[in-house]
Design a protein around this motif. Structure first.
Motif, short mmCIF file in Angstrom:
data_model
loop_
_atom_site.label_atom_id
_atom_site.label_comp_id
_atom_site.label_asym_id
_atom_site.label_seq_id
_atom_site.Cartn_x
_atom_site.Cartn_y
_atom_site.Cartn_z
N MET A 59 0.84 -1.18 0.00
CA MET A 59 0.00 0.00 0.00
C MET A 59 0.88 1.24 0.00
O MET A 59 1.96 1.27 0.60
CB MET A 59 -0.91 0.02 1.23
N ASP A 60 0.43 2.29 -0.64
CA ASP A 60 1.22 3.51 -0.82
C ASP A 60 1.20 4.34 0.47
O ASP A 60 0.49 5.34 0.60
CB ASP A 60 0.67 4.32 -1.99
N THR A 61 1.98 3.89 1.45
CA THR A 61 2.03 4.53 2.76
C THR A 61 3.48 4.86 3.11
O THR A 61 4.42 4.45 2.42
CB THR A 61 1.46 3.59 3.84
N ASP A 62 3.66 5.56 4.22
CA ASP A 62 5.00 5.91 4.68
C ASP A 62 5.83 4.67 4.97
O ASP A 62 7.04 4.65 4.74
CB ASP A 62 4.93 6.78 5.94
N ARG A 63 5.18 3.63 5.48
CA ARG A 63 5.91 2.39 5.80
C ARG A 63 6.50 1.78 4.53
O ARG A 63 7.64 1.31 4.52
CB ARG A 63 4.96 1.41 6.48
N LEU A 64 5.72 1.76 3.45
CA LEU A 64 6.22 1.22 2.19
C LEU A 64 7.36 2.08 1.66
O LEU A 64 8.37 1.56 1.17
CB LEU A 64 5.09 1.15 1.16
N LYS A 65 7.21 3.39 1.76
CA LYS A 65 8.27 4.29 1.27
C LYS A 65 9.57 4.09 2.05
O LYS A 65 10.66 4.20 1.49
CB LYS A 65 7.79 5.74 1.36
N GLY A 66 9.46 3.78 3.33
CA GLY A 66 10.65 3.48 4.11
C GLY A 66 11.36 2.25 3.59
O GLY A 66 12.59 2.18 3.56
N GLY A 67 10.56 1.27 3.13
CA GLY A 67 11.15 0.08 2.52
C GLY A 67 11.87 0.40 1.22
O GLY A 67 12.91 -0.19 0.90
N PHE A 68 11.30 1.34 0.46
CA PHE A 68 11.97 1.76 -0.78
C PHE A 68 13.36 2.31 -0.47
O PHE A 68 14.33 2.03 -1.17
CB PHE A 68 11.15 2.85 -1.49
N SER A 69 13.44 3.12 0.57
CA SER A 69 14.72 3.73 0.93
C SER A 69 15.76 2.68 1.29
O SER A 69 16.92 2.77 0.87
CB SER A 69 14.53 4.70 2.10
N ARG A 70 15.35 1.67 2.07
CA ARG A 70 16.29 0.60 2.43
C ARG A 70 16.76 -0.14 1.20
O ARG A 70 17.95 -0.44 1.05
CB ARG A 70 15.62 -0.36 3.42
N THR A 71 15.82 -0.46 0.30
CA THR A 71 16.19 -1.19 -0.91
C THR A 71 17.12 -0.36 -1.79
O THR A 71 18.09 -0.89 -2.35
CB THR A 71 14.92 -1.57 -1.71
N GLN A 83 9.04 -2.40 -8.12
CA GLN A 83 8.14 -3.10 -7.21
C GLN A 83 6.69 -3.04 -7.70
O GLN A 83 5.95 -4.02 -7.58
CB GLN A 83 8.26 -2.52 -5.81
N ALA A 84 6.29 -1.91 -8.24
CA ALA A 84 4.92 -1.82 -8.78
C ALA A 84 4.73 -2.78 -9.94
O ALA A 84 3.65 -3.37 -10.11
CB ALA A 84 4.63 -0.39 -9.21
#
Length: 259
Positions: free
Chosen positions: A186-198, A213-214
């Motif tokens: 889901m397009d949330t802050d938690r997902l965006k945090g995962g993007f940064s780690r990746t 990912q999409a």
């Protein structure tokens, strides 16, 4: 569609942002009086003001950690007789199972297993007396399929699912339903945090990670908090009284299964 919820009272845990906020907004749109919850008082106040202005319903904000007994007490004092409970809480941080000590394991179990059960124990007597109740637990796609590093969160949420499978059938004769919403990406802050780690691990840009990912989701996009909230509101509606004990995946087809 009129969901038949005007005048109902709803507690939505961890609802100052993200999927919890999406649920709060959808229930407010349906005419519910809302109890919001979050730990950041400034964010919580802003969310309360926005929902009141947009939907014109009563909104109470409770700044508290719902995992604590004091936090739960504060929520229930703000709304002693809720018709709707949406259980939501942050999960343990992403970590390999070998790094989890006893304290981390117990904290994860409290967050995603013990806390929702305690709240259900608290609200169902009143729901039984009134002959109506809707409980929605926000769990995760990881209940159905493994997600690396989220073993503790997955195990606790899967345990909650199994625990409530029998409970929901005890409560069904009293007009109370319990269902689980399983969000994928889901397009949330938690997902965006995962993007940064990746991005840090792979050297890709954030846009490259997001696009990649999409592309791995059959729907070719991430889900939104708005559509998640509308699904939650339907499960809480008068039209969903014959749906209980179900795990509703919202993952754009990411989990590959026929059943």
């Amino acid at each position: 569609m009129d969901l038949g919820l005007k005048g109902k009272k709803a507690i939505i845990c961890a609802s100052s942002r993200g999927l919890g906020r999406g649920c709060a907004e959808a229930l407010a749109e349906a005419g519910c009086a809302i109890v919001l919850n979050g730990r950041d008082e400034a964010v919580l106040a802003a969310t309360r003001a926005a929902i009141m202005e947009r939907f014109g319903v009563q909104v109470t904000a409770v700044a508290a950690d719902v995992s604590t007994q004091d936090g739960q007490k504060a929520l229930l004092e703000a709304c002693p007789e809720p018709d709707i409970l949406v259980n939501n809480n942050g999960g343990p941080p992403r970590k390999d199972y070998t790094e989890l000590d006893r304290e981390a394991l117990l904290n994860g179990a409290i967050q995603n297993f013990v806390t929702p059960i305690e709240l259900i124990q608290a609200v169902t007597p009143g729901m039984k007396a009134r002959g109506f109740g809707r409980i929605v637990n926000i769990t995760s796609l990881s209940v159905k399929m493994p997600i690396e590093g989220l073993d503790l969160s997955s195990g606790a949420r899967a345990g909650l699912t199994a625990f409530l499978a029998g409970v929901c059938r005890q409560l069904a004769p009293h007009g109370i339903t319990i269902n689980n919403l399983l969000p994928g990406k889901m397009d949330t802050d938690r997902l965006k945090g995962g993007f940064s780690r990746t991005a840090e691990q792979t050297g890709q840009s954030l846009d490259e990670v997001r696009t990649e990912q999409a592309a791995g989701i059959p729907a070719r996009r991430f889900g939104t908090a708005e559509e998640f909230g509308q699904t939650c509101a339907f499960l809480c509606s008068q039209h969903a009284g014959y749906i209980t004990g179900q795990n509703i995946l919202m993952d754009g087809g990411l989990y590959p299964a026929a059943f």
